[in-house]
Design a protein around this motif. Structure first.
Motif, short mmCIF file in Angstrom:
data_model
loop_
_atom_site.label_atom_id
_atom_site.label_comp_id
_atom_site.label_asym_id
_atom_site.label_seq_id
_atom_site.Cartn_x
_atom_site.Cartn_y
_atom_site.Cartn_z
N ASP A 181 7.44 75.42 5.19
CA ASP A 181 7.66 74.29 4.26
C ASP A 181 6.18 73.79 3.80
O ASP A 181 5.88 72.38 3.11
CB ASP A 181 8.01 73.16 5.11
N HIS A 182 4.82 74.43 4.18
CA HIS A 182 3.55 73.89 3.48
C HIS A 182 3.26 72.76 4.19
O HIS A 182 2.58 71.79 3.67
CB HIS A 182 3.47 74.14 2.16
N THR A 183 3.36 72.47 5.39
CA THR A 183 3.33 71.15 6.01
C THR A 183 1.94 71.55 7.11
O THR A 183 1.80 72.52 7.72
CB THR A 183 4.28 71.07 7.20
N SER A 184 0.85 71.00 6.61
CA SER A 184 -0.37 70.98 7.16
C SER A 184 -0.55 70.47 8.33
O SER A 184 0.19 69.45 8.77
CB SER A 184 -1.76 70.55 6.15
N ASN A 185 -1.53 70.54 9.38
CA ASN A 185 -2.07 70.11 10.53
C ASN A 185 -2.22 68.55 10.28
O ASN A 185 -1.91 67.70 10.87
CB ASN A 185 -3.24 70.73 11.01
N ALA A 186 -2.90 68.18 9.09
CA ALA A 186 -3.24 66.87 8.85
C ALA A 186 -2.01 65.99 8.31
O ALA A 186 -1.70 64.94 9.02
CB ALA A 186 -4.06 66.77 7.60
N VAL A 187 -0.76 66.71 8.11
CA VAL A 187 0.28 65.88 7.77
C VAL A 187 1.00 65.83 9.00
O VAL A 187 1.56 64.47 9.31
CB VAL A 187 1.10 66.79 6.71
N ALA A 188 1.11 66.83 9.91
CA ALA A 188 1.75 66.61 11.16
C ALA A 188 0.88 65.42 12.02
O ALA A 188 1.30 64.78 12.62
CB ALA A 188 1.50 67.97 11.92
N ALA A 189 -0.48 65.73 11.86
CA ALA A 189 -1.11 64.51 12.73
C ALA A 189 -1.04 63.13 12.15
O ALA A 189 -0.87 62.20 13.08
CB ALA A 189 -2.70 64.91 12.54
N HIS A 190 -0.47 62.83 10.78
CA HIS A 190 -0.18 61.52 10.31
C HIS A 190 1.03 61.14 11.11
O HIS A 190 1.10 59.82 11.22
CB HIS A 190 -0.18 61.64 8.85
N ALA A 191 1.98 62.03 11.14
CA ALA A 191 3.31 61.86 11.77
C ALA A 191 3.07 61.24 13.26
O ALA A 191 3.90 61.01 14.18
CB ALA A 191 4.33 62.72 11.72
N HIS A 192 2.06 61.86 13.92
CA HIS A 192 1.79 61.91 15.45
C HIS A 192 1.62 60.39 15.86
O HIS A 192 1.23 59.31 15.02
CB HIS A 192 0.54 62.46 15.94
N SER A 193 2.25 59.81 16.84
CA SER A 193 2.20 58.59 17.45
C SER A 193 0.72 58.08 17.32
O SER A 193 0.02 58.57 17.81
CB SER A 193 2.64 58.49 18.94
N ASN A 194 0.72 56.80 16.81
CA ASN A 194 -0.62 56.02 16.84
C ASN A 194 -0.39 54.76 17.74
O ASN A 194 -1.07 54.12 17.66
CB ASN A 194 -0.96 55.69 15.34
N MET A 195 0.52 54.84 18.55
CA MET A 195 0.61 53.80 19.86
C MET A 195 0.36 54.26 20.89
O MET A 195 0.80 53.87 22.04
CB MET A 195 2.23 53.21 19.83
N GLU A 196 -0.92 55.14 21.04
CA GLU A 196 -1.36 55.50 22.40
C GLU A 196 -2.59 54.70 22.81
O GLU A 196 -3.26 54.40 21.94
CB GLU A 196 -1.54 57.09 22.43
#
Length: 180
Positions: free
Chosen positions: A165-180
């Motif tokens: 799907d050409h999903t980069s690490n940066a794209v995956a990191a953007h979806a990672h929780s930011n409520m930590e």
């Protein structure tokens, strides 16, 4: 031999037995326009949840069976059921129900002859030791070797999906929780 070396050796032995073509066979069933439901009991359930989390990171719509916000399984959905023995009654019954609702079933198990593997549209066999005595024998407790190698195997599947799907690490990191 040190325990870490023994455990690494066991993990390598199981992963060498995983047929990567089974991952390739499953890959076309997992697309971003499908809802993907995961199912598992105990530690297998935790591995299924980890898989769902990674799917979310790479842009999929996963749900965990048993959570209060999980919708009903419908035709055209995909169910990924994880069971070391492949014969856990609660998992097999829910897998049958999902298939009855028209979902595509992917079974992940140590036992290629199990009820789950036979029921599945596609199976991924990860032959790590389980508490039922299936798979490669282990010095580790219960189904630890199965759980470890399922985690790695499903992460490899996510890596294949992200590359397709050409999903980069940066794209995956953007979806990672930011409520930590």
């Amino acid at each position: 031999m040190a325990l870490i070396e023994q455990v690494k050796s066991e993990i390598d032995e199981v992963l060498d037995l995983v047929d990567e073509s089974q991952l390739d066979d499953v890959e076309p069933l997992l697309t971003k326009d499908k809802r993907i439901f995961v199912l598992g009991a105990g530690r297998s359930g935790l591995m299924a949840r980890a898989f769902a989390m990674r799917l979310m990171h790479i842009g999929y719509t996963p749900f965990v069976i048993g959570e209060t916000i999980t919708p009903s399984v419908q035709a055209d959905d995909v169910m990924v059921a994880v069971s070391g023995s492949g014969n856990t009654k609660s998992i097999v019954e829910l897998a049958e129900k999902a298939k009855g609702n028209g979902a595509t079933l992917i079974g992940v198990t140590s036992n290629k002859e199990s009820k789950l593997a036979q029921l599945a549209d596609k199976a991924i066999v990860v032959p790590g030791a389980t508490k039922a005595g299936d798979g490669v024998k282990s010095i580790q407790l219960l189904s630890t070797l199965f759980d470890q190698t399922v985690h790695i195997t499903l992460d490899v599947l996510c890596l294949k999906l992200s590359r397709r799907d050409h999903t980069s690490n940066a794209v995956a990191a953007h979806a990672h929780s930011n409520m930590e």
